[in-house]
Design a protein around this motif. Structure first.
Motif: not given
Length: 253
Positions: A181-192, A235-236, A238-251
């Motif tokens: 349960e602890k593993f499944i509910n683990a929170q990763f850092s922003q950089s991770q 953190h970050p 979901s909208p920010d992450r979607a925007a970052r992936m879209q930027a990578r896709l556009d590039a």
């Protein structure tokens, strides 16, 4: 070294908070400290062994979709896009759980689990994006650290609550369930989280799969709860992450 010290301190604080200081046996604390040190130094083989046990425990406690169910058949179709890739040398073993929860996770032994609530919400391309992200956490070593912390906290809790009783050398069924349960509910850092997003994007590119699904998956999670889905760390957002992936896709067009 700093991360290992932080890992042990976090587990020790958890044990003291849960049990209080008055009834702790000094020998028990030494034993707990030993287990925490062991957790910080778990080898890849140890992680695989713990993950095998944790994944089996999770399957035992969950409603696993039958091989002939629509979820199992669809998941097999989705996973075929990744080919015969492995995770840290481990064969990928995937199953679907029948639950309305929106989640998916992967462990260091190649265990991948996808919840039907997520499958109902996502199309195939979006599922591949999410699964690439979860497998990224394994490939990048994030899940190893999460398992170390889960193990250390579980061992510390057991030692503290025993208050003088000797610790067992192997995890009991209840302790294993707690660790899982602890593993499944683990929170990763922003950089991770960002690194796992990039891993998924690069993996989808390598496998010649539709990367747009990674963008729209985050957009759907944003709509689910205002951009703070419990599936991924808030953190970050979901909208920010979607925007970052879209930027990578556009590039990379």
């Amino acid at each position: 070294m700093k991360s290992k010290i932080s890992l042990m301190c976090t587990a020790l604080v958890a044990s003291l908070t849960l049990a209080g200081c008055g009834n702790l046996d000094p020998n028990g604390l030494l034993s707990a400290g030993s287990d925490m040190a062991k957790a910080a130094n778990l080898s890849d083989a140890d992680i695989v062994q713990l993950s095998d046990a944790a994944c089996k425990q999770s399957d035992k406690e969950s409603k696993v979709a039958s091989a002939g169910s629509k979820y199992s058949k669809r998941l097999a179709k989705v996973m075929r896009g990744f080919g015969k890739m492995t995770l840290n040398g481990q064969r990928i073993k995937y199953k679907a759980y029948l639950t309305q929860d929106v989640n998916a996770w992967a462990m260091g032994n190649g265990c991948v689990r996808v919840y039907s609530g997520l499958m109902d919400m996502m199309n195939d391309d979006e599922l591949r994006g999410v699964l690439g992200h979860e497998m990224g956490h394994v490939a990048l070593g994030h899940t190893k650290k999460a398992m170390q912390l889960a193990y250390a906290t579980s061992a510390a809790r057991q030692a503290a609550s025993a208050a003088g009783n000797s610790m067992v050398s192997a995890l009991s069924s209840s302790e294993l369930g707690d660790l899982t349960e602890k593993f499944i509910n683990a929170q990763f850092s922003q950089s991770q989280e960002s690194d796992a997003d990039d891993y998924s994007f690069d993996l989808l590119t390598q496998k010649k799969m539709n990367r747009k699904g990674l963008v729209t998956a985050f957009q759907k999670l944003a709509e689910l709860d205002g951009g703070k889905s419990s599936m991924f760390s808030s953190h970050p957002s979901s909208p920010d992450r979607a925007a970052r992936m879209q930027a990578r896709l556009d590039a990379n067009k």
